[in-house]
Scaffold this motif. Structure first.
Motif, PDB file in Angstrom:
ATOM      1  N   ALA A 179     -47.359 -11.350  65.379  1.00  0.00           N
ATOM      2  CA  ALA A 179     -47.233 -12.303  64.270  1.00  0.00           C
ATOM      3  C   ALA A 179     -47.466 -11.600  62.936  1.00  0.00           C
ATOM      4  O   ALA A 179     -46.764 -11.848  61.954  1.00  0.00           O
ATOM      5  CB  ALA A 179     -48.232 -13.450  64.448  1.00  0.00           C
ATOM      6  N   LEU A 180     -48.436 -10.686  62.940  1.00  0.00           N
ATOM      7  CA  LEU A 180     -48.749  -9.935  61.729  1.00  0.00           C
ATOM      8  C   LEU A 180     -47.517  -9.157  61.264  1.00  0.00           C
ATOM      9  O   LEU A 180     -47.159  -9.146  60.086  1.00  0.00           O
ATOM     10  CB  LEU A 180     -49.887  -8.962  62.053  1.00  0.00           C
ATOM     11  N   ILE A 181     -46.873  -8.509  62.225  1.00  0.00           N
ATOM     12  CA  ILE A 181     -45.724  -7.667  61.897  1.00  0.00           C
ATOM     13  C   ILE A 181     -44.516  -8.513  61.491  1.00  0.00           C
ATOM     14  O   ILE A 181     -43.825  -8.212  60.517  1.00  0.00           O
ATOM     15  CB  ILE A 181     -45.405  -6.743  63.085  1.00  0.00           C
ATOM     16  N   VAL A 182     -44.309  -9.614  62.229  1.00  0.00           N
ATOM     17  CA  VAL A 182     -43.198 -10.505  61.857  1.00  0.00           C
ATOM     18  C   VAL A 182     -43.441 -11.071  60.464  1.00  0.00           C
ATOM     19  O   VAL A 182     -42.524 -11.132  59.635  1.00  0.00           O
ATOM     20  CB  VAL A 182     -43.049 -11.646  62.895  1.00  0.00           C
ATOM     21  N   GLY A 183     -44.704 -11.435  60.191  1.00  0.00           N
ATOM     22  CA  GLY A 183     -45.041 -11.951  58.865  1.00  0.00           C
ATOM     23  C   GLY A 183     -44.715 -10.940  57.774  1.00  0.00           C
ATOM     24  O   GLY A 183     -44.082 -11.256  56.769  1.00  0.00           O
ATOM     25  N   LEU A 184     -45.131  -9.702  58.010  1.00  0.00           N
ATOM     26  CA  LEU A 184     -44.847  -8.628  57.046  1.00  0.00           C
ATOM     27  C   LEU A 184     -43.348  -8.483  56.819  1.00  0.00           C
ATOM     28  O   LEU A 184     -42.881  -8.326  55.693  1.00  0.00           O
ATOM     29  CB  LEU A 184     -45.387  -7.302  57.579  1.00  0.00           C
ATOM     30  N   ASN A 185     -42.610  -8.542  57.925  1.00  0.00           N
ATOM     31  CA  ASN A 185     -41.163  -8.406  57.812  1.00  0.00           C
ATOM     32  C   ASN A 185     -40.544  -9.538  57.012  1.00  0.00           C
ATOM     33  O   ASN A 185     -39.623  -9.316  56.233  1.00  0.00           O
ATOM     34  CB  ASN A 185     -40.522  -8.345  59.196  1.00  0.00           C
ATOM     35  N   LEU A 186     -41.069 -10.743  57.217  1.00  0.00           N
ATOM     36  CA  LEU A 186     -40.552 -11.879  56.453  1.00  0.00           C
ATOM     37  C   LEU A 186     -40.776 -11.670  54.968  1.00  0.00           C
ATOM     38  O   LEU A 186     -39.874 -11.866  54.153  1.00  0.00           O
ATOM     39  CB  LEU A 186     -41.230 -13.177  56.905  1.00  0.00           C
ATOM     40  N   VAL A 187     -41.986 -11.248  54.625  1.00  0.00           N
ATOM     41  CA  VAL A 187     -42.283 -10.975  53.218  1.00  0.00           C
ATOM     42  C   VAL A 187     -41.298  -9.947  52.683  1.00  0.00           C
ATOM     43  O   VAL A 187     -40.725 -10.092  51.594  1.00  0.00           O
ATOM     44  CB  VAL A 187     -43.734 -10.460  53.056  1.00  0.00           C
ATOM     45  N   ALA A 188     -41.069  -8.903  53.494  1.00  0.00           N
ATOM     46  CA  ALA A 188     -40.159  -7.844  53.057  1.00  0.00           C
ATOM     47  C   ALA A 188     -38.757  -8.375  52.848  1.00  0.00           C
ATOM     48  O   ALA A 188     -38.080  -8.039  51.877  1.00  0.00           O
ATOM     49  CB  ALA A 188     -40.136  -6.719  54.084  1.00  0.00           C
ATOM     50  N   ILE A 189     -38.305  -9.230  53.767  1.00  0.00           N
ATOM     51  CA  ILE A 189     -36.944  -9.762  53.655  1.00  0.00           C
ATOM     52  C   ILE A 189     -36.799 -10.593  52.386  1.00  0.00           C
ATOM     53  O   ILE A 189     -35.826 -10.465  51.641  1.00  0.00           O
ATOM     54  CB  ILE A 189     -36.581 -10.601  54.909  1.00  0.00           C
ATOM     55  N   ILE A 190     -37.818 -11.417  52.116  1.00  0.00           N
ATOM     56  CA  ILE A 190     -37.748 -12.258  50.914  1.00  0.00           C
ATOM     57  C   ILE A 190     -37.716 -11.380  49.657  1.00  0.00           C
ATOM     58  O   ILE A 190     -36.878 -11.548  48.779  1.00  0.00           O
ATOM     59  CB  ILE A 190     -38.944 -13.231  50.869  1.00  0.00           C
ATOM     60  N   MET A 191     -38.628 -10.395  49.609  1.00  0.00           N
ATOM     61  CA  MET A 191     -38.668  -9.525  48.434  1.00  0.00           C
ATOM     62  C   MET A 191     -37.372  -8.743  48.285  1.00  0.00           C
ATOM     63  O   MET A 191     -36.850  -8.562  47.195  1.00  0.00           O
ATOM     64  CB  MET A 191     -39.847  -8.546  48.541  1.00  0.00           C
ATOM     65  N   ARG A 192     -36.857  -8.299  49.416  1.00  0.00           N
ATOM     66  CA  ARG A 192     -35.643  -7.497  49.408  1.00  0.00           C
ATOM     67  C   ARG A 192     -34.469  -8.291  48.859  1.00  0.00           C
ATOM     68  O   ARG A 192     -33.699  -7.814  48.040  1.00  0.00           O
ATOM     69  CB  ARG A 192     -35.343  -7.067  50.833  1.00  0.00           C
ATOM     70  N   ASN A 193     -34.364  -9.532  49.318  1.00  0.00           N
ATOM     71  CA  ASN A 193     -33.256 -10.357  48.843  1.00  0.00           C
ATOM     72  C   ASN A 193     -33.368 -10.624  47.356  1.00  0.00           C
ATOM     73  O   ASN A 193     -32.369 -10.660  46.650  1.00  0.00           O
ATOM     74  CB  ASN A 193     -33.198 -11.678  49.615  1.00  0.00           C
ATOM     75  N   ARG A 194     -34.610 -10.794  46.896  1.00  0.00           N
ATOM     76  CA  ARG A 194     -34.771 -11.037  45.461  1.00  0.00           C
ATOM     77  C   ARG A 194     -34.332  -9.831  44.653  1.00  0.00           C
ATOM     78  O   ARG A 194     -33.663  -9.950  43.641  1.00  0.00           O
ATOM     79  CB  ARG A 194     -36.214 -11.410  45.149  1.00  0.00           C
ATOM     80  N   TYR A 195     -34.710  -8.649  45.120  1.00  0.00           N
ATOM     81  CA  TYR A 195     -34.313  -7.445  44.404  1.00  0.00           C
ATOM     82  C   TYR A 195     -32.815  -7.210  44.493  1.00  0.00           C
ATOM     83  O   TYR A 195     -32.182  -6.774  43.563  1.00  0.00           O
ATOM     84  CB  TYR A 195     -35.074  -6.228  44.924  1.00  0.00           C
ATOM     85  N   ARG A 196     -32.260  -7.500  45.657  1.00  0.00           N
ATOM     86  CA  ARG A 196     -30.832  -7.271  45.850  1.00  0.00           C
ATOM     87  C   ARG A 196     -30.027  -8.180  44.928  1.00  0.00           C
ATOM     88  O   ARG A 196     -29.013  -7.805  44.373  1.00  0.00           O
ATOM     89  CB  ARG A 196     -30.478  -7.561  47.313  1.00  0.00           C
ATOM     90  N   GLU A 197     -30.557  -9.404  44.773  1.00  0.00           N
ATOM     91  CA  GLU A 197     -29.918 -10.367  43.883  1.00  0.00           C
ATOM     92  C   GLU A 197     -29.983  -9.873  42.443  1.00  0.00           C
ATOM     93  O   GLU A 197     -29.029  -9.983  41.685  1.00  0.00           O
ATOM     94  CB  GLU A 197     -30.698 -11.686  44.022  1.00  0.00           C
TER      95      GLU A 197
END
Lengths: 259, 285
Positions: free
Chosen positions: B263-281
């Motif tokens: 769960a910890l790792i999935v959580g981290l990945n989710l945060v990363a995905i959200i941040m990544r999409n914001r930067y990509r945008e």
């Protein structure tokens, strides 16, 4: 009156001798076109004038380029200072992935604005806005973008992007602007706009343009230089180069029998 | 066999392979979920492991190991991100294309393949004893940071390389220095790619057992109050549980803890995905 004097310029990329003993001077407030077949050293040449070749590992430049009386290849010269005074526009429009405003404001932001006494100071928000508007007007883009300065530069068309890049270069208040095949990625209408702009810019700036398109060189330039395999073959008034070239190589190229 | 049949055959082969991958994932995650979720309770998260009558640490919860792992991850972030990202940018932007640069990257790429137990050995020999860190949180964090540095560096390199050189040139031609170009353009434009590398590395650090085993993890250590203290960690706790004789209780605890780690790792990945999409945008070219 010459503003750039090039003396015995030699450029090597490792084993490759890209420019050979080029000596020529470029006049102030004129457009000088650089023509020649691919690989003749045109881009290398223009990139020497603002020391962009310094970025390429293994590139060695010998000789002098004197701009406004001082050799930009002297030992104590910082190339960053040279590039603050000489603008450059590239083959493909390369705006930053930021807003239109941010693109034009970038250079004044990092350099500050040059004051009357020659020193620069940090630009206020107002001054930045003025500079951006001035640059965009000068690049004939203001009317098209004034209502969407906050939008990404990539919402513009290719021709608009290239004019944005010109505005961005103008914002550093250069004396000289270098154009490295600025229209090669543009359609004829966008190209015509850039050409009109070039002729208009000549009043205030010295323009050097590398072009693949001989008609373009004939249309916009005052003087033309023809390069072939790293050598300056012929250099003179544009009409003379196109109508009565003195060298056989030049004639072959402009009549389309070579290149 | 004609071309069409051949194509159908290969397509079905690919389909089966894809199915195997997905099934494996679903089975593993599902198995851990089913076996672990029952253990999740307030006590599980708020109590330290306690020994049962036989002395096995199968009672109580996983507070100590959980906090230890979070501390480790945070420390690894603090140490490895700046060193890895800036080191990589330096190698790429200042030494890129030169011979030294190429040799350097060869070393980094090879380091990425060094087994974790070897890093553990280095950690215990160099940090714990030679440099006198002692068996401690900081020794383990530095060891894990070294282990993930190559991962962060390679990910950063790829992200930085993906920034078109025309943008680099644009900045330099406007009279920006190399550092200004890196700071204002290269780094912001490559953030989404760098983030991916960072998250992967932190997840990896959080899940490693061998290096911390040698450098400072301890059974039933209290929650560390200083960098020099010993600590507990989830992967080590899970390992301990599988070594216990009282299997029924211990395995349940191990599954519960595994689920937390996942769960910890999935959580981290989710945060990363959200941040990544914001930067990509924000930075799209």
């Amino acid at each position: 009156m010459p503003i750039i004097e090039i003396k015995d310029l030699n450029v090597h990329f490792g084993e490759n001798h890209a420019l050979k003993n080029v000596t020529m001077s470029l006049d102030k407030n004129q457009i000088t076109a650089i023509i020649g077949p691919s690989g003749c050293g045109k881009s290398t040449y223009i990139r020497c004038i603002n020391r962009m070749n310094d970025l390429i590992p293994g590139c060695k430049v010998e000789g002098e380029i004197v701009v406004d009386g001082s050799n930009i290849y002297a030992k104590d010269v910082d190339p960053v200072d040279i590039r603050k005074k000489i603008g450059m526009v590239f083959q493909k429009p390369n705006p930053f992935p930021k807003s239109i405003f941010e693109n034009v404001a970038y250079a004044p932001k990092i350099h500050g604005l040059v004051q009357k006494d020659g020193k620069s100071k940090k630009a206020t928000k107002n001054e930045l806005e003025e500079t951006v508007e001035w640059s965009l007007r000068r690049a004939a883009l203001w009317e098209e973008v004034k209502d969407r300065l906050g939008k990404s530069a990539y919402t513009l068309s290719g021709g608009q992007q290239q004019r944005l890049c010109i505005a961005r270069a103008l914002a550093i208040k250069p004396e000289i602007i270098l154009f490295d095949e600025p229209c090669s990625a543009l359609d004829p209408i966008a190209t015509a706009k850039i050409e009109d702009l070039l002729i208009d810019l000549k009043k205030d700036y010295t323009v050097v343009i590398v072009t693949h398109n001989m008609q373009q060189a004939a249309r916009v330039s005052d003087k033309t230089a023809y390069f072939y395999i790293g050598e300056l073959i012929e250099y003179g008034i544009t009409e003379q180069i196109f109508e009565k070239p003195t060298k056989e190589l030049t004639e072959k190229y402009i009549t389309g029998r070579m290149g | 066999m004609n071309r069409r049949n051949r194509e159908a055959m290969f397509f079905n082969l690919f389909r089966v392979c894809a199915l195997i991958v997905v099934l494996a994932l679903v089975v593993i995650l599902g198995y851990v979920l089913i076996n672990g979720i029952g253990k999740w309770s307030i006590d599980f998260f708020t109590q330290d492991p306690r020994p049962n009558v036989h002395g096995a640490l199968v009672e109580g919860g996983i507070l100590g190991p959980l906090v230890g792992t979070i501390y480790l991850m945070l420390l690894v972030m603090v140490i490895a991100i700046p060193v890895g990202v800036l080191g990589s940018v330096f190698l790429q932007e200042y030494f890129g294309g030169t011979r030294i640069g190429r040799i350097w990257w060869m070393v980094v790429n090879n380091l990425a393949g060094v087994p974790s137990i070897v890093w553990g050995l280095l950690g215990v020999a160099l940090l714990v004893y030679y440099l006198n860190f002692g068996l401690s949180l900081i020794a383990a964090a530095v060891t894990l940071s070294l282990l993930v540095l190559p991962l962060i560096m390679v990910a950063t390199k790829e992200a930085v390389e993906a920034v078109p050189s025309s943008l680099r040139e644009a900045s330099i031609a406007l009279g920006a220095t190399k550092w200004q170009t890196v700071r204002h353009h290269i780094l912001p434009y490559s953030t989404s790619g760098i983030l991916t590398g960072i998250i992967l590395s932190i997840s990896r650090a959080g899940g490693e057992t061998a290096p911390i085993l040698l450098t400072g993890v301890a059974v039933n250590a209290s929650i560390p109050g200083a960098l020099g203290d010993q600590f507990q960690a989830l992967p080590y706790y899970i390992y301990l549980m599988t070594q216990t004789t009282d299997r029924t209780q211990a395995y349940a605890m191990a599954y519960g803890a595994s689920l937390v780690l996942i769960a910890l790792i999935v959580g981290l990945n989710l945060v990363a995905i959200i941040m990544r999409n914001r930067y990509r945008e924000k930075y799209r070219w």
